[in-house]
Design a protein around this motif. Sequence first.
Motif, PDB file in Angstrom:
ATOM      1  N   GLN A 145      43.511 -26.102  59.128  1.00  0.00           N
ATOM      2  CA  GLN A 145      42.204 -26.531  58.613  1.00  0.00           C
ATOM      3  C   GLN A 145      41.329 -25.310  58.319  1.00  0.00           C
ATOM      4  OE1 GLN A 145      40.312 -29.286  61.305  1.00  0.00           O
ATOM      5  NE2 GLN A 145      41.955 -30.786  61.113  1.00  0.00           N
ATOM      6  N   TYR A 146      41.383 -24.340  59.213  1.00  0.00           N
ATOM      7  CA  TYR A 146      40.608 -23.109  59.013  1.00  0.00           C
ATOM      8  C   TYR A 146      41.112 -22.375  57.768  1.00  0.00           C
ATOM      9  CZ  TYR A 146      38.301 -18.679  60.129  1.00  0.00           C
ATOM     10  OH  TYR A 146      37.528 -17.546  60.094  1.00  0.00           O
ATOM     11  N   GLU A 147      42.417 -22.293  57.626  1.00  0.00           N
ATOM     12  CA  GLU A 147      43.009 -21.662  56.449  1.00  0.00           C
ATOM     13  C   GLU A 147      42.536 -22.363  55.170  1.00  0.00           C
ATOM     14  OE1 GLU A 147      47.465 -20.420  55.554  1.00  0.00           O
ATOM     15  OE2 GLU A 147      47.172 -22.594  55.364  1.00  0.00           O
ATOM     16  N   GLU A 148      42.574 -23.688  55.162  1.00  0.00           N
ATOM     17  CA  GLU A 148      42.136 -24.453  53.984  1.00  0.00           C
ATOM     18  C   GLU A 148      40.663 -24.183  53.679  1.00  0.00           C
ATOM     19  OE1 GLU A 148      43.136 -28.541  54.812  1.00  0.00           O
ATOM     20  OE2 GLU A 148      45.280 -28.069  54.923  1.00  0.00           O
ATOM     21  N   LEU A 149      39.827 -24.118  54.710  1.00  0.00           N
ATOM     22  CA  LEU A 149      38.417 -23.804  54.508  1.00  0.00           C
ATOM     23  C   LEU A 149      38.271 -22.433  53.855  1.00  0.00           C
ATOM     24  CD1 LEU A 149      35.356 -24.250  54.931  1.00  0.00           C
ATOM     25  CD2 LEU A 149      35.659 -23.323  57.256  1.00  0.00           C
ATOM     26  N   LYS A 150      38.950 -21.448  54.392  1.00  0.00           N
ATOM     27  CA  LYS A 150      38.870 -20.089  53.847  1.00  0.00           C
ATOM     28  C   LYS A 150      39.354 -20.042  52.393  1.00  0.00           C
ATOM     29  CE  LYS A 150      41.033 -17.395  56.646  1.00  0.00           C
ATOM     30  NZ  LYS A 150      40.748 -16.017  56.982  1.00  0.00           N
ATOM     31  N   LEU A 151      40.470 -20.706  52.117  1.00  0.00           N
ATOM     32  CA  LEU A 151      40.995 -20.723  50.751  1.00  0.00           C
ATOM     33  C   LEU A 151      40.022 -21.407  49.789  1.00  0.00           C
ATOM     34  CD1 LEU A 151      44.757 -21.456  51.487  1.00  0.00           C
ATOM     35  CD2 LEU A 151      43.791 -19.313  50.589  1.00  0.00           C
TER      36      LEU A 151
END
Length: 190
Positions: A145-151
Amino acid sequence: MGKDLFDMTLEELWELFPIILTEHKEIWNSWYADENKRLLCVLPMANIRISHIGSTAIDGIWAKPIIDILVELPISLSMENVKEILIQNGYICMSEQPNRKSFNRGYTSEGFAEKVFHLHLRYWGDNDELYFRDYLNDNPLLAKQYEELKLSLRKKFEHNRDGYTFAKTSFIVEQTDKAKKYYGNKYQQQ
């Protein structure tokens, strides 16, 4: 040759050093390990803790290819003395507060070097990043989820580091609060 980093405006710096995210690379752990050894040689004082933090320390997620390092000192050590040692060993002090200093290594007037480091100098116990790192490593779905937010933020804030950081803050604070409840006093001074 480019303009000296200290003569650049914030906008010029953000243009030269954009938000770049890449797939997770195992080499980041080696870069951290090498820099940790180097720091232990130049900071030979007792009772310091050096930790790999930031997204490069979270398994399997996209990250800026910048190794974040947290150096915690006992309150008995002078942060100013440690600052001078770090500067003498190639770090640039980028920001200072009474109990926090931030440094980098690997920023050049031409852009990023191959290896880039952000070093966060703090006193013991000012280490929320350790809780966040461990909580995301222990919860891969949250890490994704954090990765998706950053992307989702990288293009919008490609040349605005403050905006990028601010846009992630509520997620980070929420997960860090959960982590501190879950882990208790895991990272308090022993």
